[in-house]
Design an enzyme around this catalytic site. Sequence first.
Site, PDB file in Angstrom:
ATOM      1  N   TYR A 164      18.994 -15.522 -60.414  1.00  0.00           N
ATOM      2  CA  TYR A 164      18.488 -14.142 -60.441  1.00  0.00           C
ATOM      3  C   TYR A 164      19.544 -13.156 -59.910  1.00  0.00           C
ATOM      4  O   TYR A 164      19.901 -12.200 -60.609  1.00  0.00           O
ATOM      5  CB  TYR A 164      17.190 -14.051 -59.633  1.00  0.00           C
ATOM      6  CG  TYR A 164      16.023 -13.429 -60.385  1.00  0.00           C
ATOM      7  CD1 TYR A 164      16.206 -12.663 -61.523  1.00  0.00           C
ATOM      8  CD2 TYR A 164      14.716 -13.591 -59.926  1.00  0.00           C
ATOM      9  CE1 TYR A 164      15.128 -12.104 -62.203  1.00  0.00           C
ATOM     10  CE2 TYR A 164      13.635 -13.038 -60.598  1.00  0.00           C
ATOM     11  CZ  TYR A 164      13.848 -12.293 -61.726  1.00  0.00           C
ATOM     12  OH  TYR A 164      12.779 -11.735 -62.388  1.00  0.00           O
ATOM     13  N   GLU A 171      24.338  -7.688 -64.932  1.00  0.00           N
ATOM     14  CA  GLU A 171      23.739  -6.506 -65.566  1.00  0.00           C
ATOM     15  C   GLU A 171      24.261  -5.218 -64.927  1.00  0.00           C
ATOM     16  O   GLU A 171      24.661  -4.284 -65.619  1.00  0.00           O
ATOM     17  CB  GLU A 171      22.211  -6.562 -65.434  1.00  0.00           C
ATOM     18  CG  GLU A 171      21.600  -7.684 -66.257  1.00  0.00           C
ATOM     19  CD  GLU A 171      20.108  -7.866 -65.994  1.00  0.00           C
ATOM     20  OE1 GLU A 171      19.433  -6.888 -65.619  1.00  0.00           O
ATOM     21  OE2 GLU A 171      19.614  -8.992 -66.170  1.00  0.00           O
TER      22      GLU A 171
HETATM   23  C1  LIG Z   1      13.608   1.711 -69.279  1.00  0.00           C
HETATM   24  C2  LIG Z   1      14.517   0.871 -68.530  1.00  0.00           C
HETATM   25  C3  LIG Z   1      13.918   0.200 -67.355  1.00  0.00           C
HETATM   26  C4  LIG Z   1      14.938  -0.454 -66.513  1.00  0.00           C
HETATM   27  C5  LIG Z   1      14.385  -0.906 -65.198  1.00  0.00           C
HETATM   28  C6  LIG Z   1      15.406  -1.533 -64.402  1.00  0.00           C
HETATM   29  C7  LIG Z   1      14.932  -2.189 -63.172  1.00  0.00           C
HETATM   30  C8  LIG Z   1      15.001  -3.668 -63.243  1.00  0.00           C
HETATM   31  C9  LIG Z   1      15.037  -4.352 -61.975  1.00  0.00           C
HETATM   32  C10 LIG Z   1      15.082  -5.861 -62.058  1.00  0.00           C
HETATM   33  C11 LIG Z   1      15.802  -6.394 -63.205  1.00  0.00           C
HETATM   34  C12 LIG Z   1      15.730  -7.887 -63.349  1.00  0.00           C
HETATM   35  C13 LIG Z   1      16.582  -8.291 -64.475  1.00  0.00           C
HETATM   36  C14 LIG Z   1      16.478  -9.715 -64.782  1.00  0.00           C
HETATM   37  C15 LIG Z   1      17.498 -10.481 -64.753  1.00  0.00           C
HETATM   38  C16 LIG Z   1      17.374 -11.888 -65.041  1.00  0.00           C
HETATM   39  O1  LIG Z   1      16.508 -12.412 -65.672  1.00  0.00           O
HETATM   40  S1  LIG Z   1      18.573 -12.773 -64.402  1.00  0.00           S
HETATM   41  C17 LIG Z   1      18.217 -14.460 -64.775  1.00  0.00           C
HETATM   42  C18 LIG Z   1      17.311 -15.115 -63.782  1.00  0.00           C
HETATM   43  N1  LIG Z   1      16.002 -14.773 -64.119  1.00  0.00           N
HETATM   44  C19 LIG Z   1      14.945 -15.455 -63.731  1.00  0.00           C
HETATM   45  O2  LIG Z   1      15.012 -16.434 -63.026  1.00  0.00           O
HETATM   46  C20 LIG Z   1      13.679 -14.942 -64.305  1.00  0.00           C
HETATM   47  C21 LIG Z   1      12.567 -15.173 -63.421  1.00  0.00           C
HETATM   48  N2  LIG Z   1      11.484 -14.412 -63.933  1.00  0.00           N
HETATM   49  C22 LIG Z   1      10.462 -14.966 -64.558  1.00  0.00           C
HETATM   50  O3  LIG Z   1      10.358 -16.128 -64.662  1.00  0.00           O
HETATM   51  C23 LIG Z   1       9.390 -14.132 -65.173  1.00  0.00           C
HETATM   52  O4  LIG Z   1       9.971 -13.234 -65.982  1.00  0.00           O
HETATM   53  C24 LIG Z   1       8.453 -13.467 -64.175  1.00  0.00           C
HETATM   54  C25 LIG Z   1       7.494 -12.586 -64.959  1.00  0.00           C
HETATM   55  C26 LIG Z   1       9.225 -12.614 -63.201  1.00  0.00           C
HETATM   56  C27 LIG Z   1       7.685 -14.490 -63.371  1.00  0.00           C
HETATM   57  O5  LIG Z   1       7.032 -15.322 -64.116  1.00  0.00           O
HETATM   58  P1  LIG Z   1       5.494 -15.722 -63.870  1.00  0.00           P
HETATM   59  O6  LIG Z   1       4.928 -15.887 -65.220  1.00  0.00           O
HETATM   60  O7  LIG Z   1       4.763 -14.806 -62.968  1.00  0.00           O
HETATM   61  O8  LIG Z   1       5.585 -17.043 -63.066  1.00  0.00           O
HETATM   62  P2  LIG Z   1       5.335 -18.484 -63.522  1.00  0.00           P
HETATM   63  O9  LIG Z   1       5.222 -19.286 -62.284  1.00  0.00           O
HETATM   64  O10 LIG Z   1       6.388 -18.903 -64.467  1.00  0.00           O
HETATM   65  O11 LIG Z   1       3.948 -18.428 -64.322  1.00  0.00           O
HETATM   66  C28 LIG Z   1       2.714 -18.003 -63.760  1.00  0.00           C
HETATM   67  C29 LIG Z   1       1.543 -18.536 -64.577  1.00  0.00           C
HETATM   68  O12 LIG Z   1       1.589 -18.046 -65.916  1.00  0.00           O
HETATM   69  C30 LIG Z   1       1.766 -19.132 -66.828  1.00  0.00           C
HETATM   70  N3  LIG Z   1       2.615 -18.663 -67.899  1.00  0.00           N
HETATM   71  C31 LIG Z   1       3.437 -17.619 -67.866  1.00  0.00           C
HETATM   72  N4  LIG Z   1       4.070 -17.480 -69.019  1.00  0.00           N
HETATM   73  C32 LIG Z   1       3.651 -18.466 -69.819  1.00  0.00           C
HETATM   74  C33 LIG Z   1       3.944 -18.864 -71.154  1.00  0.00           C
HETATM   75  N5  LIG Z   1       4.850 -18.202 -71.889  1.00  0.00           N
HETATM   76  N6  LIG Z   1       3.312 -19.940 -71.629  1.00  0.00           N
HETATM   77  C34 LIG Z   1       2.414 -20.622 -70.908  1.00  0.00           C
HETATM   78  N7  LIG Z   1       2.080 -20.292 -69.623  1.00  0.00           N
HETATM   79  C35 LIG Z   1       2.693 -19.229 -69.105  1.00  0.00           C
HETATM   80  C36 LIG Z   1       2.366 -20.210 -65.999  1.00  0.00           C
HETATM   81  O13 LIG Z   1       2.187 -21.478 -66.514  1.00  0.00           O
HETATM   82  C37 LIG Z   1       1.611 -20.016 -64.697  1.00  0.00           C
HETATM   83  O14 LIG Z   1       0.278 -20.463 -64.851  1.00  0.00           O
HETATM   84  P3  LIG Z   1      -0.482 -21.264 -63.708  1.00  0.00           P
HETATM   85  O15 LIG Z   1       0.234 -22.578 -63.605  1.00  0.00           O
HETATM   86  O16 LIG Z   1      -1.859 -21.399 -64.230  1.00  0.00           O
HETATM   87  O17 LIG Z   1      -0.389 -20.460 -62.455  1.00  0.00           O
END
Ligand SMILES: CCCCCCCCCCCCC/C=C/C(=O)SCCNC(=O)CCNC(=O)[C@H](O)C(C)(C)COP(=O)(O)OP(=O)(O)OC[C@H]1O[C@@H](n2cnc3c(N)ncnc32)[C@H](O)[C@@H]1OP(=O)(O)O
Length: 242
Positions: A164, A171
């Site tokens: 991250y 970026e």
């Molecule tokens: C107009 C311009 C605006 C600009 C604004 C600028 C500001 C920006 C500031 C910040 C910028 C960040 C830029 C990003 C850079 C990068 O990505 S660098 C590379 C490293 N990146 C990462 O490691 C990414 C990490 N982020 C994520 O994983 C996600 O995007 C997240 C949304 C932040 C978090 O994911 P989340 O879904 O909340 O967590 P999980 O634990 O993975 O999942 C939660 C539950 O949801 C289920 N789920 C989610 N998606 C799916 C899917 N596609 N399919 C099936 N299930 C899904 C997941 O299984 C979990 O379910 P439960 O097990 O039931 O809890």
Amino acid sequence: MASTEEDGSVEEKENNNKKRTKSAIAVAWLTFYNIAMTAGWLVLAMAMMRFYIQKGTHKGLYKSIARTLKFFQTIALVEVVHCAIGIVRTSVIVTGVQVCSRIFMVWFITNSIKQIQNEESVILFLAVWTFTEITRYSFYTFNLLNHLPYFIKWARYNMFIIMYPLGVAGELLTIYTALPYVRKTGMLSMRLPNKYNVSFDYYYFLVIVMLSYIPLFPQLYFHMLRQRRKVLLGEIIVEKDE
Ligand SMILES: CCCCCCCCCCCCC/C=C/C(=O)SCCNC(=O)CCNC(=O)[C@H](O)C(C)(C)COP(=O)(O)OP(=O)(O)OC[C@H]1O[C@@H](n2cnc3c(N)ncnc32)[C@H](O)[C@@H]1OP(=O)(O)O
């Protein structure tokens, strides 16, 4: 009476069947979506490696993969819809910020400003995004299929700790490098006087975008740290309504 009870149970069964069918459709869609996205990012990874091995330089790499990158990164907008309709348990805001900032990087920075496409910082965020997305989408796929190998779970909830900040550094460096070109060309800006009587300076907009990482990135990072504690350490976390 008997017939009412029977009707009731038939109705209940139908409702349960509907619920099951709905969630089965959601699971089928998510499985398809995650497999397609894993494949898409794997194709990108292979294209990047092949380019580098064949040419021995990163110059021209972005151009060679631009179309595939734009396609798969833009498709990710669907994930905001997944959250909004409740088929995944994730915040619309957290997902929206993550996806929109990526789409902004792709379309309004890297794609629009040709002069920066060969910068090392572009390769940095591309490599980090690619690694992260292959891990993330394969995690979701195997999880949905109830056959999740531990190393994928481990990678999903540990690698982001380094990836991250590295991605964000790539970026921010890319936007910073773009600033002089944006100022020189006045691209995507509107100066007064004009028929809409509106002024917009893309240069200052980019400065604001860079500054907005300061409050927004920690929120995404801490969200992932909470997810990590929940999934790897089994902590119960009470989320605030978002
Ligand atoms: C107009 C311009 C605006 C600009 C604004 C600028 C500001 C920006 C500031 C910040 C910028 C960040 C830029 C990003 C850079 C990068 O990505 S660098 C590379 C490293 N990146 C990462 O490691 C990414 C990490 N982020 C994520 O994983 C996600 O995007 C997240 C949304 C932040 C978090 O994911 P989340 O879904 O909340 O967590 P999980 O634990 O993975 O999942 C939660 C539950 O949801 C289920 N789920 C989610 N998606 C799916 C899917 N596609 N399919 C099936 N299930 C899904 C997941 O299984 C979990 O379910 P439960 O097990 O039931 O809890």
